[in-house]
Design a protein around this motif. Structure first.
Motif, PDB file in Angstrom:
ATOM      1  N   THR A 225     -41.900  14.418   6.282  1.00 53.71           N
ATOM      2  CA  THR A 225     -42.324  15.188   7.457  1.00 53.71           C
ATOM      3  C   THR A 225     -43.484  16.109   7.094  1.00 53.71           C
ATOM      4  N   ASN A 226     -43.422  16.724   5.914  1.00 53.58           N
ATOM      5  CA  ASN A 226     -44.520  17.594   5.481  1.00 53.58           C
ATOM      6  C   ASN A 226     -45.838  16.828   5.394  1.00 53.58           C
ATOM      7  N   GLU A 227     -45.769  15.608   4.877  1.00 55.00           N
ATOM      8  CA  GLU A 227     -46.989  14.798   4.789  1.00 55.00           C
ATOM      9  C   GLU A 227     -47.559  14.509   6.177  1.00 55.00           C
ATOM     10  N   PRO A 248     -53.327   4.377   7.140  1.00 55.77           N
ATOM     11  CA  PRO A 248     -52.390   3.805   8.125  1.00 55.77           C
ATOM     12  C   PRO A 248     -51.083   3.325   7.492  1.00 55.77           C
ATOM     13  N   ALA A 249     -51.173   2.799   6.279  1.00 54.27           N
ATOM     14  CA  ALA A 249     -49.957   2.324   5.600  1.00 54.27           C
ATOM     15  C   ALA A 249     -49.016   3.484   5.301  1.00 54.27           C
ATOM     16  N   MET A 250     -49.572   4.624   4.889  1.00 54.86           N
ATOM     17  CA  MET A 250     -48.722   5.777   4.590  1.00 54.86           C
ATOM     18  C   MET A 250     -48.142   6.370   5.870  1.00 54.86           C
ATOM     19  N   TRP A 251     -48.926   6.338   6.950  1.00 52.21           N
ATOM     20  CA  TRP A 251     -48.368   6.768   8.241  1.00 52.21           C
ATOM     21  C   TRP A 251     -47.144   5.920   8.583  1.00 52.21           C
ATOM     22  N   ALA A 252     -47.296   4.606   8.446  1.00 53.24           N
ATOM     23  CA  ALA A 252     -46.191   3.701   8.756  1.00 53.24           C
ATOM     24  C   ALA A 252     -44.999   3.944   7.833  1.00 53.24           C
TER      25      ALA A 252
END
Length: 279
Positions: A225-227, A248-252
């Motif tokens: 959540t912090n990220e 986008p991959a890290m968002w997912a």
């Protein structure tokens, strides 16, 4: 008056029982809402004054602002919002749930109506989301007053913090429904909530931790959540240090991880609610 919710009106259960449950919670909330407003306002003030301005001025004067690419206040403000949301979610999903099963037995009274165990659980989780979201709005306004909301996209930290908080609370509903004594909640707050706030990247990047500490931080929903809240708050600034920048991959990955916590926690808690109320 037509179209407005009134407390003296019969409850319409056609909306799947959710409205009925929320009306019950609003009845109870009328007794203590003033205290929660004070806490919701004072808590961010104290956090931001002590850690953002107090400790932040020391960090910034020692080169911290240059290393972060922004002030320490701007760095920790979105994460403090997320951490505060999880503290509220943990509180709302422990003692009130035990009260519903053991002290007040309100859940059994609800189950004597057309409400099902899953509807009662969904109502409880929705109420937690409402409590976290309203507190997050107040926290965000305080952050904005301190000048730490540097982008308009930072307002998205409110729904993201709410998502992370409800995901974190979902398995706690399971524990609260299964527990026979409230002593177990002390372990949750002492050994889960507080350490998670200290070591999940709220106050510093977890790369400063040893490898085992980083792995533990990755497991916690607060780090994910912090990220996310830093991505919407600081990402648009395109800081040279890369803080807040997510692919986008890290968002997912972050959203998917929180979704797993939410769905698995909900399914396990629903099973326990049914066990307590039906069998």
């Amino acid at each position: 008056m037509a179209g407005k919710l009134r407390f003296d009106e019969p409850v319409d259960r056609t909306a799947g029982g959710l409205r009925a449950f929320l009306v019950h919670e609003l009845y109870g909330y009328r007794r203590y809402w003033k205290g929660t407003v004070v806490v919701s306002t004072v808590t961010p003030l104290l956090y931001l004054l002590s850690l953002g301005l107090g400790l932040g001025s020391l960090v910034d004067s020692r080169g911290g602002a240059a290393q972060l690419g922004t002030s320490y206040l701007s760095y920790i403000a979105p994460a403090l919002l997320a951490a505060t949301g999880m503290q509220i979610a943990a509180t709302e999903s422990t003692f009130p749930v035990m009260a519903g099963f053991q002290w007040e037995k309100a859940y059994f009274a609800m189950h004597a109506t057309p409400l099902t165990p899953r509807q009662i659980l969904r109502g409880s989780m929705t109420w937690v989301a409402i409590r976290v979201a309203t507190a997050a709005v107040v926290f965000y306004l305080v952050v904005a007053a301190f000048g730490a909301a540097r982008t308009w996209q930072s307002v998205l930290s409110i729904p993201l913090a709410t998502l992370g908080s409800v995901a974190f609370a979902a398995p706690i509903f399971l524990v609260a429904a299964a527990a026979q004594k409230d002593g177990v909640f002390n372990y949750i707050f002492r050994f889960v909530v507080t350490p998670m706030m200290l070591f999940a990247g709220t106050f510093y990047d977890i790369s400063a931790l040893p490898r085992i500490g980083q792995v533990i931080a990755w497991v916690t929903p607060l780090w994910h959540t912090n990220e996310l809240v830093r991505a919407v708050s600081l990402g648009p600034l395109d800081l040279p240090t890369g803080i807040g920048r997510l692919s986008p991959a890290m968002w997912a990955l972050h959203l998917g991880y929180l979704a797993v916590w939410l769905v698995v926690g909900y399914l396990l808690a629903a099973r326990m609610f049914r066990k307590r109320l039906v069998t």
